[in-house]
Design a protein around this motif. Sequence first.
Motif, PDB file in Angstrom:
ATOM      1  N   ALA A 103       0.833  -1.206   0.000  1.00 27.01           N
ATOM      2  CA  ALA A 103       0.000   0.000   0.000  1.00 27.01           C
ATOM      3  C   ALA A 103       0.867   1.255   0.000  1.00 27.01           C
ATOM      4  O   ALA A 103       0.525   2.248  -0.633  1.00 27.01           O
ATOM      5  N   GLN A 104       2.000   1.195   0.672  1.00 25.52           N
ATOM      6  CA  GLN A 104       2.860   2.368   0.755  1.00 25.52           C
ATOM      7  C   GLN A 104       4.027   2.327  -0.226  1.00 25.52           C
ATOM      8  O   GLN A 104       4.399   3.346  -0.795  1.00 25.52           O
ATOM      9  N   LEU A 122       7.740 -13.367  -8.390  1.00 23.86           N
ATOM     10  CA  LEU A 122       7.119 -13.063  -7.100  1.00 23.86           C
ATOM     11  C   LEU A 122       6.527 -11.659  -7.101  1.00 23.86           C
ATOM     12  O   LEU A 122       5.449 -11.432  -6.566  1.00 23.86           O
ATOM     13  N   VAL A 123       7.236 -10.732  -7.713  1.00 28.74           N
ATOM     14  CA  VAL A 123       6.745  -9.355  -7.819  1.00 28.74           C
ATOM     15  C   VAL A 123       5.457  -9.331  -8.633  1.00 28.74           C
ATOM     16  O   VAL A 123       4.483  -8.671  -8.249  1.00 28.74           O
ATOM     17  N   THR A 124       5.434 -10.052  -9.734  1.00 27.14           N
ATOM     18  CA  THR A 124       4.264 -10.004 -10.610  1.00 27.14           C
ATOM     19  C   THR A 124       3.053 -10.649  -9.955  1.00 27.14           C
ATOM     20  O   THR A 124       1.955 -10.095  -9.996  1.00 27.14           O
ATOM     21  N   ILE A 125       3.255 -11.800  -9.325  1.00 31.50           N
ATOM     22  CA  ILE A 125       2.133 -12.505  -8.685  1.00 31.50           C
ATOM     23  C   ILE A 125       1.605 -11.704  -7.499  1.00 31.50           C
ATOM     24  O   ILE A 125       0.397 -11.543  -7.340  1.00 31.50           O
ATOM     25  N   VAL A 126       2.516 -11.186  -6.683  1.00 31.73           N
ATOM     26  CA  VAL A 126       2.104 -10.378  -5.526  1.00 31.73           C
ATOM     27  C   VAL A 126       1.371  -9.120  -5.983  1.00 31.73           C
ATOM     28  O   VAL A 126       0.367  -8.726  -5.381  1.00 31.73           O
ATOM     29  N   SER A 127       1.836  -8.496  -7.052  1.00 34.39           N
ATOM     30  CA  SER A 127       1.169  -7.292  -7.563  1.00 34.39           C
ATOM     31  C   SER A 127      -0.268  -7.594  -7.969  1.00 34.39           C
ATOM     32  O   SER A 127      -1.179  -6.811  -7.692  1.00 34.39           O
ATOM     33  N   GLY A 128      -0.486  -8.723  -8.620  1.00 32.61           N
ATOM     34  CA  GLY A 128      -1.843  -9.115  -8.995  1.00 32.61           C
ATOM     35  C   GLY A 128      -2.683  -9.485  -7.792  1.00 32.61           C
ATOM     36  O   GLY A 128      -3.841  -9.072  -7.673  1.00 32.61           O
ATOM     37  N   LEU A 129      -2.111 -10.254  -6.888  1.00 33.20           N
ATOM     38  CA  LEU A 129      -2.811 -10.673  -5.683  1.00 33.20           C
ATOM     39  C   LEU A 129      -3.292  -9.468  -4.874  1.00 33.20           C
ATOM     40  O   LEU A 129      -4.415  -9.436  -4.395  1.00 33.20           O
ATOM     41  N   GLU A 131      -3.821  -6.565  -6.010  1.00 29.42           N
ATOM     42  CA  GLU A 131      -4.574  -5.691  -6.911  1.00 29.42           C
ATOM     43  C   GLU A 131      -3.923  -4.321  -7.063  1.00 29.42           C
ATOM     44  O   GLU A 131      -4.575  -3.281  -7.073  1.00 29.42           O
ATOM     45  N   TYR A 132      -2.591  -4.355  -7.218  1.00 27.38           N
ATOM     46  CA  TYR A 132      -1.857  -3.119  -7.456  1.00 27.38           C
ATOM     47  C   TYR A 132      -2.326  -2.520  -8.777  1.00 27.38           C
ATOM     48  O   TYR A 132      -2.682  -3.256  -9.700  1.00 27.38           O
ATOM     49  N   ASN A 133      -2.321  -1.215  -8.897  1.00 30.25           N
ATOM     50  CA  ASN A 133      -2.762  -0.532 -10.103  1.00 30.25           C
ATOM     51  C   ASN A 133      -2.088  -1.159 -11.333  1.00 30.25           C
ATOM     52  O   ASN A 133      -0.870  -1.106 -11.472  1.00 30.25           O
ATOM     53  N   PHE A 134      -2.894  -1.740 -12.212  1.00 27.54           N
ATOM     54  CA  PHE A 134      -2.367  -2.517 -13.326  1.00 27.54           C
ATOM     55  C   PHE A 134      -1.521  -1.677 -14.283  1.00 27.54           C
ATOM     56  O   PHE A 134      -0.429  -2.087 -14.678  1.00 27.54           O
ATOM     57  N   LEU A 135      -2.015  -0.513 -14.674  1.00 29.52           N
ATOM     58  CA  LEU A 135      -1.264   0.311 -15.628  1.00 29.52           C
ATOM     59  C   LEU A 135       0.053   0.787 -15.025  1.00 29.52           C
ATOM     60  O   LEU A 135       1.080   0.814 -15.714  1.00 29.52           O
ATOM     61  N   PHE A 137       1.689  -0.834 -12.712  1.00 29.83           N
ATOM     62  CA  PHE A 137       2.500  -2.049 -12.679  1.00 29.83           C
ATOM     63  C   PHE A 137       3.202  -2.266 -14.029  1.00 29.83           C
ATOM     64  O   PHE A 137       4.404  -2.547 -14.073  1.00 29.83           O
ATOM     65  N   VAL A 138       2.472  -2.133 -15.122  1.00 29.76           N
ATOM     66  CA  VAL A 138       3.048  -2.329 -16.456  1.00 29.76           C
ATOM     67  C   VAL A 138       4.125  -1.285 -16.729  1.00 29.76           C
ATOM     68  O   VAL A 138       5.222  -1.615 -17.195  1.00 29.76           O
ATOM     69  N   LEU A 139       3.848  -0.032 -16.433  1.00 28.94           N
ATOM     70  CA  LEU A 139       4.825   1.038 -16.646  1.00 28.94           C
ATOM     71  C   LEU A 139       6.095   0.793 -15.831  1.00 28.94           C
ATOM     72  O   LEU A 139       7.213   0.887 -16.359  1.00 28.94           O
ATOM     73  N   LEU A 140       5.944   0.470 -14.555  1.00 31.50           N
ATOM     74  CA  LEU A 140       7.109   0.208 -13.706  1.00 31.50           C
ATOM     75  C   LEU A 140       7.878  -1.025 -14.187  1.00 31.50           C
ATOM     76  O   LEU A 140       9.110  -1.059 -14.130  1.00 31.50           O
ATOM     77  N   SER A 141       7.156  -2.016 -14.682  1.00 29.15           N
ATOM     78  CA  SER A 141       7.808  -3.222 -15.218  1.00 29.15           C
ATOM     79  C   SER A 141       8.632  -2.890 -16.455  1.00 29.15           C
ATOM     80  O   SER A 141       9.744  -3.399 -16.609  1.00 29.15           O
ATOM     81  N   ILE A 142       8.096  -2.064 -17.326  1.00 27.27           N
ATOM     82  CA  ILE A 142       8.847  -1.655 -18.516  1.00 27.27           C
ATOM     83  C   ILE A 142      10.134  -0.944 -18.104  1.00 27.27           C
ATOM     84  O   ILE A 142      11.215  -1.219 -18.640  1.00 27.27           O
TER      85      ILE A 142
END
Length: 193
Positions: A103-104, A122-129, A131-135, A137-142
Amino acid sequence: MFKRLYDWTLSLAGSPRATPALAAISFAESSFFPIPPDVVLVPMALAKPEKAFYYATVCTIASVLGGIVGYGIGYLLYETLGQWLMNLYGYTDKVDSLRAFYAQWGWAFILIKGATPIPYKLVTIVSGLLEYNFLLFVLLSIITRGARFFIVAGLLHRYGDQARTLLDRHFGVFMALIIAFVVLGFWVAIKVF
């Protein structure tokens, strides 16, 4: 054994299957596979240094797409596949502390962990679990995956001849370091929370 793997990877770089194999490994590593794409990226970029940045682009795109699948596992399939993977990595009992942390500091977690040996899946699964902001998440992943692969590509493009000479002589040490980083990454991931 490592010498054969190194020779096979170098020969793969010249084949039509090179880019799809690199993409498949990058994709899988972001959602479920434990071996990082560097094992294939490094020898391929050394075999064709002029294509190092192209290979980094392939790794980045495939890794982010695999990360989206990992996010989906956490978001949609947590009760089945996601929970099994979290249990496998020892995170099942730590979901509540992860939720508070995310959250923080979710943005920092994604950026930092995406560039380290800590398994990105682990980062990707936890982010989905969680419900981290999807867009976001994608931007930070890029950003984080691109930085990781482009730094490797830049170093190999610049110092490729020296690196290839070293790898020709010490590929076993390189593989041992990769394996050590993977094991260290899993250990740190388990001990973080």
